[in-house]
Design a protein around this motif. Structure first.
Motif, PDB file in Angstrom:
ATOM      1  N   ARG A  61       0.835  -1.207   0.000  1.00 55.01           N
ATOM      2  CA  ARG A  61       0.000   0.000   0.000  1.00 55.01           C
ATOM      3  C   ARG A  61       0.869   1.256   0.000  1.00 55.01           C
ATOM      4  N   GLY A  62       1.944   1.238   0.767  1.00 55.64           N
ATOM      5  CA  GLY A  62       2.846   2.388   0.818  1.00 55.64           C
ATOM      6  C   GLY A  62       3.528   2.621  -0.509  1.00 55.64           C
ATOM      7  N   PHE A  63       3.960   1.551  -1.157  1.00 52.52           N
ATOM      8  CA  PHE A  63       4.598   1.690  -2.465  1.00 52.52           C
ATOM      9  C   PHE A  63       3.609   2.263  -3.464  1.00 52.52           C
ATOM     10  N   SER A  64       2.391   1.724  -3.486  1.00 53.56           N
ATOM     11  CA  SER A  64       1.384   2.220  -4.427  1.00 53.56           C
ATOM     12  C   SER A  64       1.094   3.694  -4.182  1.00 53.56           C
ATOM     13  N   HIS A  65       0.947   4.067  -2.925  1.00 52.75           N
ATOM     14  CA  HIS A  65       0.679   5.466  -2.595  1.00 52.75           C
ATOM     15  C   HIS A  65       1.850   6.353  -2.991  1.00 52.75           C
ATOM     16  N   GLY A  66       3.073   5.869  -2.735  1.00 51.34           N
ATOM     17  CA  GLY A  66       4.263   6.645  -3.065  1.00 51.34           C
ATOM     18  C   GLY A  66       4.415   6.871  -4.555  1.00 51.34           C
ATOM     19  N   VAL A  67       4.141   5.864  -5.345  1.00 49.46           N
ATOM     20  CA  VAL A  67       4.235   6.003  -6.797  1.00 49.46           C
ATOM     21  C   VAL A  67       3.163   6.967  -7.291  1.00 49.46           C
ATOM     22  N   LYS A  68       1.958   6.833  -6.782  1.00 49.50           N
ATOM     23  CA  LYS A  68       0.866   7.727  -7.190  1.00 49.50           C
ATOM     24  C   LYS A  68       1.213   9.177  -6.845  1.00 49.50           C
ATOM     25  N   ALA A  69       1.733   9.389  -5.630  1.00 50.23           N
ATOM     26  CA  ALA A  69       2.095  10.744  -5.206  1.00 50.23           C
ATOM     27  C   ALA A  69       3.213  11.309  -6.082  1.00 50.23           C
ATOM     28  N   ALA A  70       4.189  10.482  -6.422  1.00 50.45           N
ATOM     29  CA  ALA A  70       5.295  10.955  -7.258  1.00 50.45           C
ATOM     30  C   ALA A  70       4.803  11.339  -8.648  1.00 50.45           C
ATOM     31  N   VAL A  71       3.867  10.567  -9.201  1.00 50.61           N
ATOM     32  CA  VAL A  71       3.309  10.899 -10.510  1.00 50.61           C
ATOM     33  C   VAL A  71       2.544  12.208 -10.425  1.00 50.61           C
ATOM     34  N   GLU A  72       1.736  12.356  -9.378  1.00 46.65           N
ATOM     35  CA  GLU A  72       0.950  13.575  -9.216  1.00 46.65           C
ATOM     36  C   GLU A  72       1.835  14.797  -9.002  1.00 46.65           C
ATOM     37  N   GLU A  73       2.946  14.630  -8.280  1.00 50.79           N
ATOM     38  CA  GLU A  73       3.863  15.743  -8.036  1.00 50.79           C
ATOM     39  C   GLU A  73       4.722  16.045  -9.257  1.00 50.79           C
ATOM     40  N   GLY A  74       4.780  15.116 -10.189  1.00 52.04           N
ATOM     41  CA  GLY A  74       5.596  15.304 -11.374  1.00 52.04           C
ATOM     42  C   GLY A  74       7.051  14.926 -11.178  1.00 52.04           C
ATOM     43  N   THR A  75       7.378  14.266 -10.065  1.00 51.10           N
ATOM     44  CA  THR A  75       8.767  13.870  -9.843  1.00 51.10           C
ATOM     45  C   THR A  75       9.149  12.654 -10.677  1.00 51.10           C
ATOM     46  N   ILE A  76       8.173  11.896 -11.139  1.00 51.50           N
ATOM     47  CA  ILE A  76       8.429  10.842 -12.123  1.00 51.50           C
ATOM     48  C   ILE A  76       7.374  10.961 -13.211  1.00 51.50           C
ATOM     49  N   GLN A  77       7.732  10.533 -14.389  1.00 55.95           N
ATOM     50  CA  GLN A  77       6.808  10.596 -15.514  1.00 55.95           C
ATOM     51  C   GLN A  77       6.122   9.250 -15.687  1.00 55.95           C
ATOM     52  N   PHE A  78       4.841   9.310 -15.980  1.00 56.08           N
ATOM     53  CA  PHE A  78       4.090   8.099 -16.294  1.00 56.08           C
ATOM     54  C   PHE A  78       3.702   8.169 -17.759  1.00 56.08           C
ATOM     55  N   ASN A  79       4.276   7.286 -18.537  1.00 56.57           N
ATOM     56  CA  ASN A  79       3.971   7.213 -19.966  1.00 56.57           C
ATOM     57  C   ASN A  79       3.154   5.946 -20.199  1.00 56.57           C
ATOM     58  N   PRO A  80       1.830   6.087 -20.236  1.00 57.51           N
ATOM     59  CA  PRO A  80       0.989   4.897 -20.367  1.00 57.51           C
ATOM     60  C   PRO A  80       1.217   4.189 -21.699  1.00 57.51           C
ATOM     61  N   PRO A  81       1.170   2.870 -21.673  1.00 62.89           N
ATOM     62  CA  PRO A  81       1.329   2.119 -22.917  1.00 62.89           C
ATOM     63  C   PRO A  81       0.117   2.311 -23.826  1.00 62.89           C
ATOM     64  N   ALA A  82       0.274   1.989 -25.088  1.00 65.16           N
ATOM     65  CA  ALA A  82      -0.836   2.095 -26.035  1.00 65.16           C
ATOM     66  C   ALA A  82      -1.987   1.218 -25.545  1.00 65.16           C
ATOM     67  N   GLY A  83      -3.177   1.756 -25.591  1.00 66.05           N
ATOM     68  CA  GLY A  83      -4.353   1.008 -25.164  1.00 66.05           C
ATOM     69  C   GLY A  83      -4.651   1.120 -23.682  1.00 66.05           C
ATOM     70  N   TYR A  84      -3.866   1.916 -22.951  1.00 69.07           N
ATOM     71  CA  TYR A  84      -4.085   2.089 -21.512  1.00 69.07           C
ATOM     72  C   TYR A  84      -5.409   2.793 -21.256  1.00 69.07           C
ATOM     73  N   ILE A  85      -6.168   2.282 -20.314  1.00 70.31           N
ATOM     74  CA  ILE A  85      -7.453   2.893 -19.954  1.00 70.31           C
ATOM     75  C   ILE A  85      -7.367   3.302 -18.498  1.00 70.31           C
ATOM     76  N   ASP A  86      -7.588   4.564 -18.198  1.00 68.96           N
ATOM     77  CA  ASP A  86      -7.567   5.059 -16.829  1.00 68.96           C
ATOM     78  C   ASP A  86      -8.933   4.825 -16.201  1.00 68.96           C
ATOM     79  N   VAL A  87      -8.983   3.996 -15.167  1.00 69.82           N
ATOM     80  CA  VAL A  87     -10.263   3.646 -14.542  1.00 69.82           C
ATOM     81  C   VAL A  87     -10.778   4.772 -13.648  1.00 69.82           C
ATOM     82  N   ASP A  88      -9.946   5.755 -13.306  1.00 66.62           N
ATOM     83  CA  ASP A  88     -10.384   6.851 -12.439  1.00 66.62           C
ATOM     84  C   ASP A  88     -11.146   7.920 -13.224  1.00 66.62           C
ATOM     85  N   GLU A  89     -11.057   7.890 -14.514  1.00 67.48           N
ATOM     86  CA  GLU A  89     -11.700   8.931 -15.306  1.00 67.48           C
ATOM     87  C   GLU A  89     -13.049   8.486 -15.791  1.00 67.48           C
TER      88      GLU A  89
END
Length: 89
Positions: A61-89
């Motif tokens: 849970r901590g790892f998942s939260h940390g990765v999500k926070a880093a993506v939101e802060e822009g400290t790491i880039q998330f480049n979704p693969p082709a065909g990626y569907i965001d379930v939050d949207e």
């Protein structure tokens, strides 16, 4: 290697009887025809397994939260693969 006095199902039942139901170790030992020390060892092992599972869940849970926070802060880039569907949207 010596044969185990208790199989996995018996250890689960001993954990249930002692930890959840509050039965004394001596009575559980008599029920399974083993020593109180064997029951104590089984409980110790089941407690360790439960703690390991709890810590692994916390780490995941901590790892998942940390990765999500880093993506939101822009400290790491998330480049979704082709065909990626965001379930939050």
């Amino acid at each position: 290697m010596p044969k185990k006095a208790l199989d996995d199902h018996q250890m689960d039942m001993i954990y249930q009887l002692c930890e959840k139901d509050g039965m004394p170790q001596s009575k559980v030992a008599a029920l399974y025809d083993v020593s109180q020390g064997t029951v104590s060892n089984a409980l110790r092992q089941k407690r360790h397994e439960a703690e390991i599972a709890r810590l692994q869940g916390t780490l995941e849970r901590g790892f998942s939260h940390g990765v999500k926070a880093a993506v939101e802060e822009g400290t790491i880039q998330f480049n979704p693969p082709a065909g990626y569907i965001d379930v939050d949207e």
